[in-house]
Scaffold this active site. Structure first.
Site, mmCIF file in Angstrom:
data_model
loop_
_atom_site.group_PDB
_atom_site.id
_atom_site.type_symbol
_atom_site.label_atom_id
_atom_site.label_comp_id
_atom_site.label_asym_id
_atom_site.label_seq_id
_atom_site.Cartn_x
_atom_site.Cartn_y
_atom_site.Cartn_z
ATOM 1 N N CYS A 160 0.746 -1.258 0.000
ATOM 2 C CA CYS A 160 0.000 0.000 0.000
ATOM 3 C C CYS A 160 0.776 1.310 0.000
ATOM 4 O O CYS A 160 1.971 1.346 0.199
ATOM 5 C CB CYS A 160 -0.906 0.063 1.205
ATOM 6 N N ARG A 166 1.818 1.465 -5.974
ATOM 7 C CA ARG A 166 2.123 0.664 -4.786
ATOM 8 C C ARG A 166 1.033 -0.362 -4.485
ATOM 9 O O ARG A 166 1.203 -1.222 -3.607
ATOM 10 C CB ARG A 166 2.291 1.561 -3.560
ATOM 11 N N TRP A 172 -2.709 -2.760 -1.486
ATOM 12 C CA TRP A 172 -2.324 -3.969 -2.209
ATOM 13 C C TRP A 172 -2.458 -5.111 -1.212
ATOM 14 O O TRP A 172 -1.690 -5.198 -0.256
ATOM 15 C CB TRP A 172 -0.884 -3.858 -2.697
ATOM 16 N N ASN A 190 0.322 1.020 6.322
ATOM 17 C CA ASN A 190 1.071 0.269 5.324
ATOM 18 C C ASN A 190 2.006 -0.657 6.079
ATOM 19 O O ASN A 190 2.889 -0.176 6.787
ATOM 20 C CB ASN A 190 1.848 1.279 4.449
ATOM 21 N N GLY A 191 1.778 -1.958 5.993
ATOM 22 C CA GLY A 191 2.628 -2.901 6.719
ATOM 23 C C GLY A 191 1.830 -4.091 7.201
ATOM 24 O O GLY A 191 0.727 -4.349 6.731
ATOM 25 N N GLU A 212 14.941 -11.825 -17.874
ATOM 26 C CA GLU A 212 14.280 -10.524 -17.763
ATOM 27 C C GLU A 212 13.208 -10.356 -18.853
ATOM 28 O O GLU A 212 12.125 -9.833 -18.585
ATOM 29 C CB GLU A 212 15.342 -9.407 -17.838
ATOM 30 N N LYS A 222 9.290 -9.633 -18.028
ATOM 31 C CA LYS A 222 8.501 -8.521 -18.585
ATOM 32 C C LYS A 222 7.262 -9.073 -19.279
ATOM 33 O O LYS A 222 6.168 -8.549 -19.133
ATOM 34 C CB LYS A 222 9.299 -7.689 -19.608
ATOM 35 N N GLU A 272 4.615 -10.441 -16.706
ATOM 36 C CA GLU A 272 3.952 -9.509 -15.792
ATOM 37 C C GLU A 272 2.997 -8.546 -16.487
ATOM 38 O O GLU A 272 2.014 -8.147 -15.879
ATOM 39 C CB GLU A 272 4.929 -8.790 -14.865
ATOM 40 N N HIS A 288 17.874 -30.293 -22.577
ATOM 41 C CA HIS A 288 17.793 -31.064 -21.329
ATOM 42 C C HIS A 288 16.366 -31.133 -20.797
ATOM 43 O O HIS A 288 16.161 -31.449 -19.626
ATOM 44 C CB HIS A 288 18.739 -30.474 -20.289
ATOM 45 N N LYS A 319 4.413 -1.976 -7.316
ATOM 46 C CA LYS A 319 5.796 -1.658 -7.654
ATOM 47 C C LYS A 319 6.747 -1.828 -6.482
ATOM 48 O O LYS A 319 7.839 -2.331 -6.628
ATOM 49 C CB LYS A 319 5.897 -0.244 -8.204
HETATM 50 C C1 F6R Z 1 9.648 -6.385 -12.423
HETATM 51 C C2 F6R Z 1 9.663 -5.643 -11.191
HETATM 52 C C3 F6R Z 1 9.966 -6.357 -9.926
HETATM 53 C C4 F6R Z 1 11.009 -5.562 -9.136
HETATM 54 C C5 F6R Z 1 11.238 -6.192 -7.761
HETATM 55 C C6 F6R Z 1 12.330 -5.458 -6.993
HETATM 56 O O1 F6R Z 1 9.342 -5.566 -13.505
HETATM 57 O O2 F6R Z 1 9.442 -4.466 -11.192
HETATM 58 O O3 F6R Z 1 10.403 -7.650 -10.157
HETATM 59 O O4 F6R Z 1 12.189 -5.534 -9.878
HETATM 60 O O5 F6R Z 1 10.048 -6.158 -7.034
HETATM 61 O O6 F6R Z 1 12.016 -4.117 -6.822
HETATM 62 P P1 F6R Z 1 13.099 -3.080 -6.363
HETATM 63 O O7 F6R Z 1 14.096 -2.933 -7.453
HETATM 64 O O8 F6R Z 1 12.355 -1.819 -6.102
HETATM 65 O O9 F6R Z 1 13.734 -3.641 -5.122
#
Ligand code: F6R
Length: 625
Positions: free
Chosen positions: A9, A34, A81, A107-108, A497, A501, A504, A520, A620
Site C-alpha cells: 500500500c 504501490r 495492495w 502500510n505494513g 528478464e 517482462k 507480468e 535437457h 511496484k
Molecule cells: C519487475 C519488477 C519487480 C522488481 C522487484 C524489486 O518488472 O518491477 O520484479 O524488480 O520487485 O524491486 P526493487 O528494485 O524496487 O527492489
C-alpha cells in the site's frame, strides 16, 4: 476466525488550509503503483470524520467522492495492495477505532494482531467491522486514548499511538487523525517508508515523495521508530520511546513534471524511451579517461579496501536480481573476483558460511523492497560491508547501507521495471571496471570499456527506432499460448528478464533459460504456437546459439531473434523475425538487447488490451515479505 489481512500500500495525509480531498486523491494516484486493490479517505469535517472507501482503483474512489463529497482541510488516505484476505469495501482503509472518532491508515503487517484483538475483546470491545490487522491497531489506539488522563488532547493522541505501537510486533507506516483534535495528525513508521512533506502553512505525510512533490519539494525522510506530530505550521519528530530527535529537511531531486506521462500513452513506454538519458545519467561524472577507470565516491571505500575485496555478493529481487545476474558475469570478467548472486528472500534466511573480505551489494530501484532490506540487514549484522545500488534517494536501503551508488534514473512509475534495469547494468559495469582496474585489467582494456560505455546512449537511440518494427512483430503473435526466452552468457539473464517482462504485463506464460538447457528438457515444450525468442548477438557464443536455434526450428517452433553484427545474416533462414541491435562489446550487449524485449512485451500487452502500467495482482514497491 478472522482473516489475516496485511497490506503493502501507499498512504497520504494532509493538514493545511486547502480542501483535503483533491490533494489526497491526487497523491493516491501518484502512489497507485504501490497497490490498487482498494482505496479510501477519511477527512475531518468539523467534529466528525467523513469516510469514503471502496474496493477498486482510485478512479472508483474519485467517483464515490464526486457523488458524495467529503469537505475538510485535513485527512488521511490509502491505496491498498492486499496480500492475504479479501479485497472488499470493509477491508479498505481507513479504519476507525471503537468510538468512530479516530481514523487510521496503515502500510505494513501487524503480526500479533490476533493476540491484540483478543485482549481488546476481553475488555469488551467487540465492534470490529473488518478482518484487518489495521483495524485492531485503530481500536488499540482508541482504547488507550480513552484511558489516558489530561486536557491536552494532542499529547494524549501522541501518547496513545506511542503506547499502542510499543505493543505491536510487525511493520507499519501509519497516519492517524482524531475528529476532536482539529488540524492535527500523528504519523509513525517501522519497516514501511514514510516521508514528511514540509509546506507553507500545510504539511503532508506520504509513503513516497512522488505523492506530494506537486505541493512541496522539502521533505524529511522518517527513520524506523520515528513518530511525527504535524499541524499546519509545525511538526515535531520524536522516537516511539519519546526521545526528541533532530531531522534534516532534504530537497526532493525531481519535480512534479518528471512524474507526468507527457505525450506517452503509458509510463512504461515513456520510461523505455528515456533510457538513452538514464544510462547517460548513471555514468555521468563517474568515468575518468586519465586513469581509464570509474570513480564511485559513494562506495565510501579506500583503494586499499577495494583492492582487498575477495568475493562479491549481489542480492535483490525480480528485475534487480536479473541485473545482479548480469553483474556476476560482468564483475567476474572485468575484475576476476568470484561473484555470487542471491535471491534476497533466500539469502536473508540462509546460513551462508562467513567468508572474509566479502562485499555485498543490495540492488533495488525503490530502495524499500522488504526482502532486499532484510538481506541488507542480515548481511550487515554478520559484519559484511553492505552497499546499496538504489534509485530512490534517501530510501531505507540507501540510508541503511554502508555506502552505495545512486542510479539517478528519475522516478520509475510503470510497475514493470525498465529504465532502472539498464541503469543497474551500467552501475554494475562501473563497479566491475573500478575493481578490475585495481587488479589485472589493463589501461587499454579500461579505455575500451569507457569508449563502449560512452557510445551506449547513441546506440540506445538506434534501438528505440525499432519500436514500430517490434510492434508489428507483436501483432503477429497475439494468439500465442506463451513464449520461451533463451540466451547465453551475458544474455542468459536477459532471457530471464525478457520472460519476466512478458509475463507480468501480458499475463502470457513465459520462461527464460540458458539456450543450451533446451535439450535437457525444455525442448519438449516447443510447438508452433509457442515462439522462442533467442537473444543471440554477434558474440563469442553466437555459433552455439545458432545450434540451439536449429534444434527449435527442426521442431517447428517459431523463432524471433535479437541479434547484432553478422548475426542477422546467419539467422536469415532460421528466424521468422529478426530484431537487429547495434554491435557492442559482449559484456555491454545486455543494455541493448533488453530494450527490444521490453518493447515486445509492451506492444503485445497493448495489443491484448492489458493495463500496462498497473498489471493485475502486482505492485511496484514490495514492502511485505
Ligand atoms: C519487475 C519488477 C519487480 C522488481 C522487484 C524489486 O518488472 O518491477 O520484479 O524488480 O520487485 O524491486 P526493487 O528494485 O524496487 O527492489
Amino acid at each position: 476466525m478472522a482473516t489475516f489481512t496485511s497490506n503493502m500500500c501507499g498512504i497520504v495525509g494532509y493538514v493545511g488550509r486547502s480542501q483535503a480531498a483533491p490533494i489526497l486523491l491526487d497523491g493516491l494516484r501518484r502512489l497507485e503503483y504501490r497497490g490498487y486493490d482498494s482505496a479510501g479517505v477519511a477527512i475531518v469535517d468539523g467534529d466528525h470524520v467523513e469516510m469514503r472507501k471502496c474496493a477498486g482503483r482510485i478512479a472508483s474512489l474519485a467517483k464515490l467522492i464526486s457523488q458524495k463529497p467529503a469537505a475538510g482541510s485535513y485527512g488521511i488516505s490509502h491505496t491498498r495492495w492486499a496480500t492475504h484476505g479479501k479485497v472488499n469495501d470493509e477491508n479498505a482503509h481507513p479504519h476507525f477505532d471503537a468510538t468512530g472518532k479516530i481514523a487510521l491508515v496503515h502500510n505494513g503487517v501487524i503480526e500479533n494482531y490476533q493476540a491484540l484483538k483478543e485482549q481488546l475483546i476481553q475488555n469488551g470491545d467487540t465492534n470490529f467491522r473488518s478482518d484487518t490487522d489495521t483495524e485492531v491497531l485503530a481500536h488499540l489506539i482508541g482504547s488507550i486514548y480513552g484511558q489516558l488522563e489530561g486536557k491536552d488532547s494532542k499529547a494524549r493522541l501522541v501518547n496513545a499511538t506511542r503506547a499502542a505501537l510499543k505493543q505491536v510486533i510487525g511493520t507499519y507506516g501509519i497516519a492517524v487523525v482524531h475528529s476532536d483534535i482539529p488540524n492535527f495528525m500523528v504519523g509513525a513508521r517501522r519497516g514501511s517508508p514514510l516521508v514528511l512533506g514540509v509546506g507553507k502553512d500545510e504539511n503532508f505525510l506520504a509513503s513516497d515523495v512522488s505523492a506530494i512533490v506537486a505541493h512541496t519539494r522539502d521533505a524529511v525522510y522518517l527513520n524506523d521508530f520515528d513518530l511525527v506530530a504535524l499541524e499546519r505550521d509545525k511538526f515535531e519528530i520524536s522516537s516511539i520511546d519519546g526521545a526528541v530527535g533532530q531531522h534534516a529537511v532534504s530537497k526532493v531531486e525531481f519535480s512534479a513534471e518528471d512524474i507526468k506521462k507527457g505525450d506517452y500513452p503509458h509510463y512504461m513506454l515513456k520510461e523505455i524511451c528515456e533510457q538513452a538519458d538514464t544510462v547517460r545519467d548513471a555514468m555521468r561524472g563517474r568515468l575518468t579517461y586519465e586513469e581509464c577507470t570509474a570513480k564511485l565516491g559513494g562506495l565510501n571505500m579506500t583503494p586499499p579496501e577495494l583492492r582487498d575485496v575477495a568475493r562479491v555478493v549481489l542480492t535483490g529481487c525480480g528485475t534487480a536480481l536479473h541485473a545482479g545476474r548480469v553483474g556476476e558475469y560482468l564483475i567476474e570478467r572485468l575484475a576476476n573476483i568470484p561473484v555470487e548472486v542471491e535471491f534476497a528472500s533466500e539469502y536473508r534466511h540462509r546460513n551462508t558460511p562467513m567468508t572474509e573480505r566479502t562485499l555485498v551489494f543490495a540492488i533495488s530501484q525503490s530502495g524499500e523492497t522488504a526482502d532486499t532490506l532484510g538481506a541488507l540487514r542480515e548481511s550487515r549484522r554478520k559484519g559484511y560491508r553492505t552497499l546499496g545500488i538504489c534509485n530512490n534517494v534517501a530510501s531505507t536501503i540507501a540510508r541503511e547501507s554502508d555506502g552505495g551508488v545512486y542510479m539517478h534514473a528519475g522516478p520509475e512509475i510503470g510497475v514493470a521495471a525498465t529504465k532502472s534495469f539498464t541503469s543497474q547494468l551500467v552501475i554494475l559495469t562501473l563497479i566491475g571496471l573500478l575493481l578490475g582496474r585495481m587488479r589485472q585489467l589493463s589501461t587499454a582494456e579500461g579505455k575500451r570499456m569507457i569508449d563502449a560505455l560512452e557510445a551506449l546512449p547513441g546506440q540506445i537511440e538506434e534501438v528505440l527506432k525499432l519500436s514500430d518494427q517490434i510492434k508489428s512483430i507483436a501483432k503477429k503473435y497475439v494468439d500465442v499460448s506463451g513464449m520461451l526466452f533463451f540466451g547465453r552468457q551475458f544474455n542468459y539473464p536477459i532471457a530471464l528478464e525478457g520472460a519476466l517482462k512478458m509475463k507480468e504485463i501480458t499475463y502470457l506464460f513465459a520462461e527464460g533459460h540458458p539456450s543450451a538447457e533446451l535439450k535437457h528438457g525444455i525442448i519438449a515444450l516447443v510447438r508452433p504456437d509457442l515462439p522462442s525468442i533467442f537473444i543471440a548477438p554477434d558474440d563469442a557464443v553466437l555459433s552455439k546459439n545458432l545450434n540451439n536455434i536449429e534444434q527449435v526450428k527442426a521442431r517447428k517452433g517459431p523463432i524471433i531473434a535479437v541479434t547484432s553484427g553478422n548475426g542477422a545474416k546467419q539467422l536469415k533462414d532460421l528466424a521468422a523475425d529478426i530484431i537487429e541491435v547495434p554491435d557492442v562489446i559482449d559484456c555491454l550487449s545486455p543494455v541493448l538487447t533488453v530494450i527490444p524485449l521490453q518493447l515486445l512485451a509492451y506492444h503485445l500487452a497493448v495489443e491484448l488490451g492489458r493495463d500496462v502500467d498497473k498489471p493485475r495482482n502486482l505492485a511496484k514497491s514490495v514492502t511485505v515479505e
